[in-house]
Design a protein around this motif. Structure first.
Motif: not given
Length: 267
Positions: A33, A37-38, A92-95, A97, A142
């Motif tokens: 957090r 990072t993703r 897919l994750p955002a920043a 997550e 990522i």
């Protein structure tokens, strides 16, 4: 330990180490957090290989707003007309997550291929595109980790039998799961072919021996933590504020509300 059957890990040792590792996972979460990072973690393997139980322990103490589980159902008619990877991209994750894929785009390399749910051409296209797709993810920043949970045929069958007799785990069993017993070698060949094409330097596969679920969970979590350069992030200093004096509020009479019956009193 490769090729050798390890002694089952005692519960006390398992629970002590699991708690320690889960504490580290919380630190990892805060680092993810703070750094933006993703992180994507892919969990794959045969049915009853222990993926779900491991995912549960990974996510157990994490903030669901930071770490979420992506367990996609079978594609809709519309999704079947899309580029194969398209519906996975949406998850897919955002920043800041973390996404834990309980099965992933590798469905095409396994069950879809073995059970005939995709054409030979679609399967071959997947094997060509998947390394490109994953290189694009990594190139974009990522962090991708891929774990294959390896279970023996005897242990898989034993777990299926236990699920048949357990009302709390019966839902985990489907006709497709049982049919996989009769396609053991076909799934083995599909897994071997998948690894040949997708075990790439940018996103390698890590195999988790999972005949002992406790050992598999600890080994996977420890490896994930050891593969990332996370650090402990100092939490903000919090203090409980003093409770303000009463301003005369009175709670309404209890008989104006409907309470849940005290079932515990009957035990």
């Amino acid at each position: 330990m490769a090729g050798k059957k390890a002694k089952k890990l005692p519960r006390e040792k398992y629970e002590t180490e699991l708690l320690r590792l889960q504490t580290e996972l919380v630190k990892l979460q805060e680092w993810v957090r703070a750094e933006g990072t993703r992180l994507v973690v892919v969990f794959e393997g045969r049915d009853a290989a222990g993926k779900g139980g491991t995912i549960k322990r990974v996510a157990e103490h994490l903030n669901p707003r930071v770490a979420r589980i992506a367990a996609l159902p079978k594609p809709t008619d519309r999704q079947r007309t899309q580029w194969y990877f398209q519906r996975y991209v949406e998850h897919l994750p955002a920043a800041g997550e973390i996404v834990l894929f309980d099965r992933s785009w590798y469905n095409r390399a396994g069950v879809e291929h073995v059970m005939g749910f995709c054409t030979k051409e679609e399967y071959q296209l997947f094997l060509r595109q998947c390394p490109i797709f994953e290189r694009m993810l990594v190139e974009d920043g990522i962090v991708l980790r891929k774990y294959w949970f390896s279970v023996s045929d005897d242990v898989q069958e034993e777990r299926f039998r236990r699920r048949l007799d357990d009302p709390l785990r019966r839902w985990k069993l489907s006709p497709m799961d049982l049919e996989s017993l009769t396609h053991w070698e076909a799934y083995s060949r599909a897994k071997d072919e998948m690894l040949v094409h997708t075990d790439i330097s940018e996103a390698p596969w890590y195999v988790v021996e999972s005949d002992d679920k406790r050992r598999a969970r600890l080994n996977m979590i420890a490896h994930l933590l050891g593969s990332l350069p996370y650090r402990e992030v100092s939490p903000p200093v919090l203090e409980l504020p003093p409770r303000p004096p009463s301003t005369g509020y009175e709670r309404p009479p209890r008989d104006l509300q409907t309470f849940v019956p005290d079932h515990a009193a009957s035990l």
